[in-house]
Design an enzyme around this catalytic site. Sequence first.
Site, PDB file in Angstrom:
ATOM      1  CG  HIS A 226      -2.059   0.906   1.202  1.00  0.00           C
ATOM      2  ND1 HIS A 226      -2.229   1.923   2.118  1.00  0.00           N
ATOM      3  CD2 HIS A 226      -3.106   0.995   0.357  1.00  0.00           C
ATOM      4  CE1 HIS A 226      -3.338   2.583   1.851  1.00  0.00           C
ATOM      5  NE2 HIS A 226      -3.895   2.052   0.787  1.00  0.00           N
ATOM      6  CE  LYS A 228      -1.355   4.918  -1.555  1.00  0.00           C
ATOM      7  NZ  LYS A 228      -1.910   4.291  -0.357  1.00  0.00           N
ATOM      8  CG  ASP A 233      18.671  12.339  -9.933  1.00  0.00           C
ATOM      9  OD1 ASP A 233      18.644  11.345 -10.672  1.00  0.00           O
ATOM     10  OD2 ASP A 233      18.610  13.507 -10.363  1.00  0.00           O
ATOM     11  CG  HIS A 415      -7.140   8.445  -0.218  1.00  0.00           C
ATOM     12  ND1 HIS A 415      -5.895   8.217  -0.786  1.00  0.00           N
ATOM     13  CD2 HIS A 415      -7.606   7.221   0.138  1.00  0.00           C
ATOM     14  CE1 HIS A 415      -5.638   6.926  -0.782  1.00  0.00           C
ATOM     15  NE2 HIS A 415      -6.654   6.290  -0.230  1.00  0.00           N
ATOM     16  CE  LYS A 417      -4.179   6.991   2.685  1.00  0.00           C
ATOM     17  NZ  LYS A 417      -5.269   6.171   2.901  1.00  0.00           N
ATOM     18  CG  ASP A 422       0.588  18.401  22.237  1.00  0.00           C
ATOM     19  OD1 ASP A 422      -0.647  18.440  22.370  1.00  0.00           O
ATOM     20  OD2 ASP A 422       1.334  17.764  22.990  1.00  0.00           O
TER      21      ASP A 422
END
Length: 497
Positions: A226, A228, A233, A415, A417, A422
């Site tokens: 899952h 991404k 470089d 979508h 996350k 604080d």
Amino acid sequence: MAFFMKIEWATVFLVLHTSAALMCMLRVLYKQKNIGSTFAWLIILFLFPLFGTVAYLLIGEPRLGTARAKRSGEMSRFYQSFGTTYLSGMYGHARETLPPTYRGISRAAESATGLGATAHNAMRLLSTTDDIIETMLADIRSAEYSCMLVFYIIEPKGRIETLLQAVAEAAQRGVDCSILADAVGSRSFFDSTWYAKLKQAGVQIDESLPVGLLRTLFTRTDLRNHRKILIVDGKIGYTGSFNLVDPKFFKKNSGVGEWVDVMMRCTGPMVLEMAAVFFADVAVENDDKLHGIQDYLRKNEERIAAMLPDKMKQGSITAQVIPSAPAQNDHVIYETIIAAIHAANRQITITTPYFVPDEPLLMALTMAAKRGVDVTLILPEKVDSLMVRYASRAYYPLLLEAGVHLTLFHGGLLHAKTMTVDDDYVLFGTVNMDMRSFFLNLEISLAVYNQDINRQVYALQQSYLAESHCITVKGWQQRSKWWMLVENTVRLMSPLL
């Protein structure tokens, strides 16, 4: 005679089936470490013995297969050695820059993964699809040595075709380009003409966690990659919630609106930790890939060493890359989230598309609210999973009664996350607040120990709040009792979602 034969065969089937169900129940009690998952499986096996037995044999345990499990063990050691070889000198300095509140949390994550916090990083928050794609495009087009991509979903439509074309052009001009895509999430990519086009251009393409009927007998097929990640470089890294999809085309018939995503563009020593995650994910697929990555690292050791440590100093941000996988003994991201919630003194704000907590996470959130922390959950009003939608709602009354501010975003499928704690801690990455992300998927998160990044992410969260409406205890209690029955019934299966 035929009648008695039928009775005998029925008896044999009943005995075999009952024995299989009882064996699965015993295995659940022996293997399952999570109490919620244990009860959920026992309920399924008791109520639906035939279905439950087949389901448990297929997806009940995180089976990786013997060969992959062995390679996973080698890659866990690879994380440890990578950090020791290339970044250990920076870890000691970074620990001194960490706020005292989070030193123990960082140390626990480092002990689980081998990847510690590094100082002197720079970050840029990308909060719109246009910014994400255009910035990634610019970096790919400027690539000189390498371009490495790991994505759960690659859907070659709309602007994603432009990005894939940029990768092909980079490969044609001599840039070492590699794509690792999840076999299930990116099925449309592997079935498209872009697969052959990129291969012809010289791009190395691999399937992550391939599936098949024969594999189903030996490995669990719903364990997915899952992550991404884009690394250019070895100096620029991206991660966040954005799959390689154009929201104008992606899941248009799901009725949830366009997906709303974020990414973080990173430079500095932490990019090498992200590269380590890429190398490990490719190497674990088969023995040839494992040896190939080992050879690649040996050949490029001078180039990697040349980046360290001073030449990679890009800014003032201390951050830590935290990868998780079912092969790890510790559920590191889950444990980090729980610990960070308990460490909060003033505020916790969370955005997640899928919210199906277990008891420890639910208790951490409700106890934080009860001890005076301002806890806010920003969830999408509509999600693309009916089961998750109902299971999530079953937890609303407990959260509301504890004083958690619960809001539903109506500007599309939120979508992103993110979690801010604080004014000096951020968790940002690919992890949903559900058991699949915590315990089954390959995920990646960034722990950022910086007030400026905290302010930026918190401001983004507030912009989502502006497009959300609050749920009140009174309003939620006025709903039909029928929905409460449905939601609480589905909630029994929540540890498996």
